[in-house]
Design an enzyme around this catalytic site. Structure first.
Site, mmCIF file in Angstrom:
data_model
loop_
_atom_site.group_PDB
_atom_site.id
_atom_site.type_symbol
_atom_site.label_atom_id
_atom_site.label_comp_id
_atom_site.label_asym_id
_atom_site.label_seq_id
_atom_site.Cartn_x
_atom_site.Cartn_y
_atom_site.Cartn_z
ATOM 1 N N ASP A 143 50.812 -40.672 32.146
ATOM 2 C CA ASP A 143 52.127 -40.262 32.634
ATOM 3 C C ASP A 143 52.046 -39.550 33.981
ATOM 4 O O ASP A 143 53.077 -39.264 34.583
ATOM 5 C CB ASP A 143 52.814 -39.365 31.603
ATOM 6 C CG ASP A 143 54.176 -39.900 31.201
ATOM 7 O OD1 ASP A 143 54.414 -41.108 31.375
ATOM 8 O OD2 ASP A 143 55.016 -39.114 30.728
ATOM 9 N N ASP A 448 57.073 -34.767 17.955
ATOM 10 C CA ASP A 448 56.361 -35.140 16.735
ATOM 11 C C ASP A 448 57.100 -34.641 15.498
ATOM 12 O O ASP A 448 57.387 -35.412 14.571
ATOM 13 C CB ASP A 448 54.923 -34.617 16.770
ATOM 14 C CG ASP A 448 54.831 -33.158 17.175
ATOM 15 O OD1 ASP A 448 55.869 -32.524 17.445
ATOM 16 O OD2 ASP A 448 53.697 -32.628 17.215
#
Length: 732
Positions: A143, A448
Site C-alpha cells: 500500500d 478485523d
C-alpha cells in the site's frame, strides 16, 4: 456436543472438541459474584440516600462500578461454554490434486516501518508450506507503492527456488529463512551452509537498497523486470500512483532449481491511489486483493497475514482444512482463526503484548458459542464468506468475481491482467457493495474486529484452531509508546463500532443472541475502562489525604463485600491466565498494563474519537513500527525495564503515580500516629503504588533514553498540586 468429526472418505477422525473442565465451577462462581454485585448496587443506592459523602463522589463511584459490572458481564458471557479443539492433519486423506487452491494475502504499507526483508521472510514461509505448491498463490499488497518492496520480492522469488526444495526435502519446520538460519539448534549440512550464504547475500542486497532508498539497475538480475522500475518517477508517490500488478513467479511456467517442484504463484499488487479518493486503509487493501485474486486465481480458501507474522507451522493449511472441508460443518463455516503468537517476548511479557485474554482465553469462550472473532492475521477464510450470509448470496458486479467461479485462464493472459488492473483502481468501488455488504467492511479502524463481527451477524460460524506448535509468529513492540499508540488506534476503531448502527449491545445481541452479543462488547467497550481506572486511581486517594471515607470502614459489614468482590475477581482472572499457559509474572504485568492503558490508550482514544465526532480533528491509520534497530531499547526490553519516551499520553498515569504515593505515605502516617485509618482506601493506594514502581524508577532513578522526560514529570507535579487543591473544595 459432538466430540469428533470423521472424514467421510477414510472414516478417520479429523478433529475433536471438548468443553473446559472448569466450566461448571465458573458458572457457580458467576452466580455468587452476581449476588455480590447486586448487594453492592444496593449499598450505593442506600449511600446516595443516607450518607454524608458528597453527592458527586458517590455518583462517580456508582458510575464506575456500573462500568466495571458491565465489563465483568461481558467477560463472564465468554466463560459459560469454553471449548478446546484438536485437529489431526495426518488423517486428512486427500490426493495432491484434490487439495483446494489457496490464496494468501500479505499486507504491507511502509518499507521503513515494515522492513522488506521481513515481508520476504513471511512470503517465503508460506510459499514453502507442506501443501501442493501449484495450489498456492501469494499476493503481496504494497500500500506504500514502494519500489524497495518490489525489489525485495523479486529477490525472494529467485531465492525461493532454492529454499522450497530444501525445506521439503529436509522436513524443515522453521520455514522462515531468518528464523531457521538464526537458530542454534540445527546441525548444519553443506547444503544448509551454502543456502545460508545465499540468503545472507540476498538480505544484504535488499537492506542496501532500502538504505540507499532506490533500486539501482545493477541489482536487477531478471531481464523481464528491468523496465518495471521506470514507473517510479517523481510523480509516483505513496498517496498518488497508478495500479501496479506484477507476476513475479508463475506456477504454470516456473520450477525450482532442481526441476523437481512446481513453484507457487507470487504476485505483487500496489493498488491505484489518489488523494481525492478514499482508500479505507487496510480494509481497502484487502478488498483489492480479494478482487485481484478473484480475477486471477479465485481460490476457494484465503489466508490473510500481516507482513511480520511468518508461518511457523508448515501444516497449518491442512489443519484449517480439517474444518473447512468437513461436510458436516463447512456450509456455515466462514473462517478458521489461529491465535497470534510472538517471538522474542521478555521473560514476563513486560508490556502484556502476548494478549493472553484476546488470543487465548476469550477465543476459547467465543468458540463455544459461534466461534472466535477475526483478529487481523492468521485466518483461513472460505471465499464465499465475503459475499453475503450462508443462505443469502450477494453477487458481485461482474461475473469474474463470483466466489464459485473456476479461474482457468493463465494468470499472465492480457485480458486477465487488464481486468485485474481495472478492479484495483481507486474508483472501482464507487456505487458498489464493496465495504458495506461485500468483502472486508469499512467504517472502523479495526477492520478485523468489525468484519468478523459483521460476518457472525450474517449467520456465519468460525472455529478457533490453536495447535501446540504455533501456526504463526510475529514480533512484539519493544517500547511502551509503540504499545499504547497501537492500542489507542484500536480504542478509536472500536468506539466507531459502538456508536454505529451495528453497536454490539443492540444489533449484536439481536443478531447473535445474548451471550455472543455481550461477548463482543468485551472488545467494543474497551475505551470505557478509562472511567473506573481514573476514578479509582484518583478519588479514594484524594479522600485519603483529607481523611474522608468513601468506602465502608473495617468495622462495617459492607467492608467484607468489597474485599470479596476485589479478591474474587482477581483470583478468577489469575486462574484463567495460568490455566491457559500464562505465568504469575506475566499476569502481574498484564494487570499493570490494564491500568496503564486506562490512563493512556483508552483515555486518549476516547478524547480523540470525541474530537473526530465533533469534526474538531481527524485521525488516520498510524502504522506501528516493526523495526528493532535500537539496540539499547532492545536491551532494556530484555531486562524488563520500561521504555517510556516523550508522549503526552504518559501524563495522566504519572500524575496518578504521584497522587497514590502521597496518599499511601499520608495514610500510613495516620495509621501509625493515630492508630486508625481508612483501610480500603489505604489498600487501594498500596495496590496502585506497587503497580507504579516502574514509573517511580523512570522518574527518579534512571538516566537512560527510556526514562520519563522531565517535562512530563514537571507537568505531573503541577497537575497533582491542582488536584489536591480541588480535592479540598470537593471533599472538605
Amino acid at each position: 456436543m459432538e466430540r469428533h468429526r470423521e472424514n467421510t472418505v477414510s472414516g478417520t477422525t479429523l478433529h475433536t472438541c471438548h468443553p473446559c473442565r472448569r466450566t461448571v465451577p465458573y458458572r457457580i462462581y458467576a452466580v455468587i459474584h452476581t449476588c455480590g454485585i447486586v448487594a453492592l448496587m444496593y449499598h450505593h443506592v442506600h449511600s446516595l440516600l443516607t450518607a454524608n459523602t458528597p453527592l458527586i463522589i458517590t455518583c462517580l463511584l456508582l458510575l464506575s462500578d456500573i462500568v466495571l459490572t458491565f465489563m465483568w458481564a461481558t467477560s463472564t458471557s465468554l466463560r459459560f461454554n469454553p471449548v478446546h479443539r484438536t485437529e489431526y492433519p495426518e488423517n486428512y486423506a486427500a490426493k495432491p490434486e484434490d487439495f483446494p487452491k489457496l490464496d494468501v494475502f500479505i499486507c504491507t504499507a511502509d518499507p521503513y516501518k515494515e522492513p522488506p526483508i521481513m515481508v520476504v521472510n513471511t512470503a517465503l514461509s508460506v510459499m514453502a508450506y507442506e501443501y501442493p505448491s501449484d495450489k498456492i498463490s501469494v499476493y503481496v499488497s504494497d500500500d506504500g507503492g514502494s519500489s524497495l518492496t518490489l525489489f525485495a520480492l523479486m529477490e525472494a522469488a529467485e531465492f525461493s527456488k532454492h529454499w522450497l526444495p530444501f525445506c521439503k526435502n529436509n522436513n524443515v519446520q522453521d520455514r522462515s529463512p531468518e528464523v531457521y538460519f538464526s537458530s542454534k539448534s540445527h546441525s548444519w549440512s553443506d547444503e544448509a551452509e551454502k543456502l545460508k550464504l545465499m540468503y545472507e547475500d540476498m538480505k544484504s542486497r535488499v537492506e542496501h537498497v532500502v538504505e540507499s532508498g532506490k533500486v539501482e539497475t545493477a541489482f536487477i538480475t531478471a531481464d523481464q523486470f528491468r523496465g518495471v522500475f521506470d514507473l517510479w518517477t517523481e510523480k509516483f508517490t505513496r498517496h498518488d500512483h497508478p495500479t501496479v500488478i506484477l507476476v513475479l513467479q508463475n506456477s504454470e511456467t516456473d520450477m525450482d532449481d532442481t526441476k523437481t517442484y512446481i513453484m507457487p504463484n507470487l504476485i505483487y499488487v500496489s493498488r491505484e491511489k489518489s488523494k481525492v479518493s478514499p482508500h479505507h486503509f487496510k480494509a481497502g487493501a484487502l478488498n483489492t486483493l480479494l478482487r485481484v485474486s478473484g480475477v486471477m486465481t479465485n481460490s476457494p480458501i484465503i489466508l490473510t497475514l500481516d507482513c511480520d507474522m511468518y508461518s511457523n507451522n508448515p501444516v497449518a493449511p491442512t489443519r484449517a482444512l480439517c474444518y473447512l472441508t468437513d461436510p458436516e460443518i463447512k456450509t456455515g463455516l466462514g473462517f478458521v482463526q489461529f491465535p497470534q503468537k510472538f517471538q522474542g517476548v521478555s521473560k514476563n511479557d513486560i508490556y502484556a503484548c502476548v494478549y493472553k485474554r484476546l488470543f487465548d482465553i476469550n477465543s476459547i469462550g467465543f468458540d463455544g458459542l459461534m466461534g472466535p472473532n477475526h483478529v487481523g492475521t492468521g485466518c483461513f477464510f472460505n471465499r464465499r464468506v465475503f459475499y453475503g450470509g450462508p443462505s443469502n448470496l450477494i453477487l458481485p458486479e461482474i461475473d469474474e468475481l463470483k466466489p464459485d467461479r473456476i479461474a482457468n485462464k493463465p494468470i499472465e493472459a492480457q485480458d486477465v491482467l487488464a481486468l485485474a488492473h481495472n478492479v484495483a483502481g481507486c474508483d472501482y468501488e464507487h456505487n458498489t457493495n464493496w465495504g458495506s455488504k461485500i468483502g472486508f467492511r469499512y467504517g472502523s479502524l479495526v477492520e478485523d474486529y468489525y468484519t468478523g463481527y459483521r460476518l457472525h451477524c450474517e449467520g456465519w460460524r468460525s472455529v478457533f484452531c490453536s495447535p501446540k506448535r504455533a501456526a504463526f509468529c510475529g514480533d512484539v513492540p519493544k517500547s511502551l509508546i509503540d504499545v499504547v499508540s497501537q492500542q489507542k488506534r484500536w480504542a478509536i476503531g472500536l468506539l466507531e463500532v459502538v456508536f454505529s448502527r451495528y453497536c454490539p449491545i443492540i444489533y449484536g445481541v439481536k443478531s447473535l443472541g445474548l451471550l455472543m452479543g455481550v461477548g463482543y462488547c468485551q472488545y467494543a467497550f474497551w475505551a470505557f475502562w478509562s472511567l473506573p481506572v481514573i476514578v479509582y486511581g484518583f478519588l479514594p486517594q484524594l479522600a485519603l489525604l483529607y481523611g474522608v471515607s468513601v468506602f465502608p470502614k473495617s468495622s462495617d459489614p459492607w467492608f467484607w463485600l468489597y474485599i470479596f468482590l476485589f479478591l474474587g475477581a482477581y483470583a478468577h482472572d489469575l486462574l484463567d491466565f495460568v490455566l491457559e499457559g500464562g505465568t504469575y509474572g506475566g499476569w502481574s504485568n498484564d494487570q499493570r498494563m490494564w491500568s496503564i492503558r486506562g490512563f493512556s490508550s483508552f483515555l486518549f482514544g476516547f478524547i480523540e474519537f470525541t474530537l473526530k465526532t465533533l469534526n474538531l480533528s481527524t485521525n488516520g491509520f498510524n502504522l506501528t513500527s516493526k523495526t528493532n534497530d535500537d539496540e539499547e531499547q532492545s536491551k532494556r526490553y530484555e531486562q524488563e525495564i520500561f521504555d517510556f519516551g516523550p508522549s503526552p499520553m504518559f501524563l495522566p498515569m504519572t500524575t496518578a503515580a504521584i497522587v497514590n504515593l502521597l496518599a499511601l505515605v499520608w495514610g500510613l502516617y495516620g495509621l501509625l500516629a493515630w492508630g486508625q485509618g481508612l483501610v480500603l482506601e489505604l489498600m487501594l493506594a498500596s495496590f496502585a503504588v506497587v503497580n507504579c514502581l516502574p514509573i517511580y524508577e523512570a522518574m527518579m532513578l534512571r538516566k537512560d533514553e527510556g526514562k520519563l522526560p522531565k517535562r512530563i514529570c514537571s507537568l505531573a507535579g503541577i497537575l497533582t498540586f491542582v488536584l489536591i487543591v480541588l480535592g479540598f473544595f470537593f471533599l472538605k
